[in-house]
Write a protein that holds these residues in place. Structure first.
Motif, PDB file in Angstrom:
ATOM      1  N   TYR A 322     -12.130   4.273   2.886  1.00  0.00           N
ATOM      2  CA  TYR A 322     -12.842   4.617   2.252  1.00  0.00           C
ATOM      3  C   TYR A 322     -12.989   2.764   2.271  1.00  0.00           C
ATOM      4  CZ  TYR A 322     -15.377   2.776  -1.403  1.00  0.00           C
ATOM      5  OH  TYR A 322     -16.199   2.147  -3.433  1.00  0.00           O
ATOM      6  N   THR A 323     -14.486   2.463   2.324  1.00  0.00           N
ATOM      7  CA  THR A 323     -14.935   1.316   2.563  1.00  0.00           C
ATOM      8  C   THR A 323     -16.315   1.224   1.863  1.00  0.00           C
ATOM      9  OG1 THR A 323     -14.296   0.580   4.721  1.00  0.00           O
ATOM     10  CG2 THR A 323     -15.871  -0.601   4.096  1.00  0.00           C
ATOM     11  N   ALA A 324     -16.532  -0.614   1.074  1.00  0.00           N
ATOM     12  CA  ALA A 324     -17.352  -0.656  -0.335  1.00  0.00           C
ATOM     13  C   ALA A 324     -17.580  -2.156   0.513  1.00  0.00           C
ATOM     14  CB  ALA A 324     -16.927  -0.511  -1.399  1.00  0.00           C
ATOM     15  N   ARG A 325     -18.493  -2.258   1.072  1.00  0.00           N
ATOM     16  CA  ARG A 325     -19.389  -3.893   1.636  1.00  0.00           C
ATOM     17  C   ARG A 325     -20.341  -4.502   0.462  1.00  0.00           C
ATOM     18  NH1 ARG A 325     -17.045  -4.394   6.026  1.00  0.00           N
ATOM     19  NH2 ARG A 325     -16.531  -2.503   7.762  1.00  0.00           N
ATOM     20  N   ASP A 326     -20.818  -5.286   0.957  1.00  0.00           N
ATOM     21  CA  ASP A 326     -21.471  -6.463  -0.047  1.00  0.00           C
ATOM     22  C   ASP A 326     -21.588  -6.162  -1.578  1.00  0.00           C
ATOM     23  OD1 ASP A 326     -22.752  -7.314   2.149  1.00  0.00           O
ATOM     24  OD2 ASP A 326     -23.578  -4.995   2.261  1.00  0.00           O
ATOM     25  N   LEU A 327     -19.902  -6.289  -2.413  1.00  0.00           N
ATOM     26  CA  LEU A 327     -19.932  -5.971  -3.527  1.00  0.00           C
ATOM     27  C   LEU A 327     -20.205  -7.455  -3.766  1.00  0.00           C
ATOM     28  CD1 LEU A 327     -16.909  -3.720  -3.524  1.00  0.00           C
ATOM     29  CD2 LEU A 327     -19.173  -3.010  -4.642  1.00  0.00           C
ATOM     30  N   PRO A 328     -20.955  -8.257  -4.873  1.00  0.00           N
ATOM     31  CA  PRO A 328     -20.734  -9.334  -5.636  1.00  0.00           C
ATOM     32  C   PRO A 328     -20.322 -10.017  -6.123  1.00  0.00           C
ATOM     33  CG  PRO A 328     -22.924  -7.650  -6.525  1.00  0.00           C
ATOM     34  CD  PRO A 328     -22.389  -7.059  -5.279  1.00  0.00           C
ATOM     35  N   TRP A 329     -19.474  -9.179  -6.814  1.00  0.00           N
ATOM     36  CA  TRP A 329     -18.561  -9.948  -7.390  1.00  0.00           C
ATOM     37  C   TRP A 329     -16.884  -9.882  -7.040  1.00  0.00           C
ATOM     38  CZ3 TRP A 329     -14.267  -6.057  -6.765  1.00  0.00           C
ATOM     39  CH2 TRP A 329     -14.794  -5.004  -6.688  1.00  0.00           C
ATOM     40  N   LEU A 330     -16.998  -9.559  -5.736  1.00  0.00           N
ATOM     41  CA  LEU A 330     -15.528 -10.534  -4.896  1.00  0.00           C
ATOM     42  C   LEU A 330     -16.599 -11.477  -4.014  1.00  0.00           C
ATOM     43  CD1 LEU A 330     -14.686  -6.985  -2.988  1.00  0.00           C
ATOM     44  CD2 LEU A 330     -12.992  -8.814  -4.175  1.00  0.00           C
ATOM     45  N   SER A 331     -17.374 -11.827  -4.628  1.00  0.00           N
ATOM     46  CA  SER A 331     -17.831 -13.482  -3.715  1.00  0.00           C
ATOM     47  C   SER A 331     -16.638 -14.216  -3.536  1.00  0.00           C
ATOM     48  CB  SER A 331     -19.037 -13.638  -3.829  1.00  0.00           C
ATOM     49  OG  SER A 331     -19.314 -14.162  -4.994  1.00  0.00           O
TER      50      SER A 331
END
Length: 482
Positions: A322-331
């Motif tokens: 599983y991959t989730a990209r462009d998660l703004p709260w992980l900046s």
């Protein structure tokens, strides 16, 4: 809304061969929740409820008193939450080793916190250690007793805490550290220090290796634990003298006197669409998809990416499941990561502590993002934001304010996180450390688990002073058992 406070005070104690008898509740029902493939059992006092261990390893440190013993605390779980505690400190005259092998006074107790049965009596023991030493403490009929003790200069030199779990297919706990090219420590509660060489990195340009983000879990259902870490490799080109650094995600599986290493990702082969581990990547294990195998979770702040490798009978596959990209709260940087089933539905949530949020004045209040699990993996769209000022969706108003503490600059709420069922209701509670609270005295917040995630109405707060931690800069919650 005011938070429920601890009401029963237990006197501060110092560790000796035999301490005051810990209170037990023989009528309590076993409260160990299944928080992933491996049941979490931190019931130290044997009353049927998981207990919370947290520490202030730098307790009392200031410019005039740099090397301090440190303190650890055990807070007893129960049907209504935490009630009662024990403080644990090195006994007078306690000695350890520095990195050069010289005997010194014990220092920084609480850098290591672990839970496992060391003496095979069927009861979980607390492992607590600092620089150079780790001890297992058992809650016995006569009081809290030292079950085993390990000391080594190696423990004073490594940068990651010792790991405590059965790693070598034997039921007793092992106490291990990852060091340069080796995995070392004590196996099956035995005294001799033993070191196993990791498979050689076959690159002559590698001059040094170090480890960060170390975690462990049972990814293949074998009942022993595998170790995952970010391996940092320092390389030098022999011809040009050029120097650079690579980061590799590795999983270590011990088998008798050998160690097998499975490399899952590396920056040497990194692109925008591939897995790119970094030194600041955080790792944790738990059963996110509910198949009874622990999964490996990696959050990489800055790249805004969340990866999960699903466990199976054959272990972890090479590429992420599983991959989730462009998660703004992980900046922003993630300082802590934990995995456990908050909702009781069999799918573990992912808790990401962000103590650096709130950069605008007064700054560094901190918060926690809680991502639900499901049969198909994490569900970031349904994530919750948990802070001292409210619990609710990532976007939108808070549904409630169960903690009841106002976030202040420097609190660093989320510096440590854990998910553990302390009430025995089958739902993991979200435990959050804020070591900067009240001028760095420190605080824990325990947000109850609920069917919809972290509860917006039920929480409990524990301040350092309630436990007798009154020294300046106590930093309670700097370390948290997870």
């Amino acid at each position: 809304m005011s938070a429920t406070k601890i009401t029963r005070a237990v006197a501060s104690i110092a560790l000796t061969a035999c301490l005051a008898v810990a209170a037990t509740n023989t009528g309590a029902q076993a409260g160990t929740a299944q928080l992933g493939a491996t049941p979490r059992n931190t019931d130290f006092n044997g009353d049927g409820y998981n207990d919370v261990a947290a520490a202030s390893p730098y307790y009392g440190r200031d410019s005039a008193n740099w090397y301090v013993p440190g303190k650890a605390a055990v807070l007893y779980g129960g049907p209504n939450g935490l009630s009662g505690h024990e403080l644990i400190s090195p006994e007078p005259g306690c000695t350890s080793y520095d990195g050069g092998g010289a005997a010194i006074a014990c220092r920084f107790w609480g850098l290591t916190l672990g839970a496992a049965d060391s003496d095979k009596d069927g009861r979980t023991d607390l492992h607590v250690g600092g620089l150079g030493d780790v001890r297992a403490l058992g809650w016995k009929p006569g009081g809290i007793t030292k079950v085993e003790e390990h000391r080594s200069p190696t423990l004073a030199k490594v940068t990651t805490p010792a790991l405590v779990a059965p790693f070598d297919r034997q039921p007793r706990a092992d106490v291990l550290v990852l060091e340069e090219g080796r995995i070392s420590g004590w196996y099956d509660a035995q005294t001799p220090y033993y070191s196993v060489a990791l498979p050689e990195v076959r690159d002559v340009r590698v001059t040094e290796t170090t480890y960060s983000g170390v975690t462990h879990g049972d990814v293949d259902g074998g009942f022993d634990q595998e170790i995952a870490a970010i391996q940092t490799r320092y390389l030098t080109d022999q011809a040009t003298g050029d120097f650079w650094v690579e980061y590799h995600l590795v999983v270590v599986d011990l088998w008798e006197e050998t160690a097998m290493v499975n490399e899952l990702a590396a920056t040497a082969f990194c692109s925008s669409t591939q897995v790119c581990p970094e030194e600041r990547s955080k790792l944790a294990m738990g059963d996110v998809n509910g198949d009874r195998f622990d999964d490996l979770v990696m959050a990489t702040p800055g790249r805004n990416v969340l990866h999960v490798w699903y466990g199976s009978a054959t272990g972890l596959r090479g590429g992420p499941s599983y991959t989730a990209r462009d998660l703004p709260w992980l900046s922003l940087d993630v300082a802590s990561l934990a995995v456990g089933d908050v909702t009781g539905d069999g799918f573990a949530e992912i808790a990401l502590g962000r103590p650096g949020t709130g950069w605008t004045s007064p700054g560094l209040q901190g918060d926690v993002v809680l991502v639900p699990g499901s049969r198909s993996g994490p569900v970031p769209a349904a994530a919750q934001l948990v802070s001292q000022d409210g619990v609710g969706p990532l976007a939108g108003p808070a549904a409630g304010d169960p903690i009841g503490e106002q976030g202040q600059g420097g609190d660093r709420f989320g510096a440590t996180v854990s998910i553990l069922d302390v009430t025995g209701d089958g739902m993991g509670d979200l435990i959050v450390g804020a070591p900067g609270k009240k001028a760095r005295a420190g605080m824990l917040a325990v947000v109850r688990g609920a069917a919809g995630g972290a509860s917006a109405t039920q929480a409990q707060v524990v301040h350092a002073a309630q436990l007798g931690l009154t020294a300046p800069n106590a930093g309670f919650g700097t370390t948290l058992l997870r």
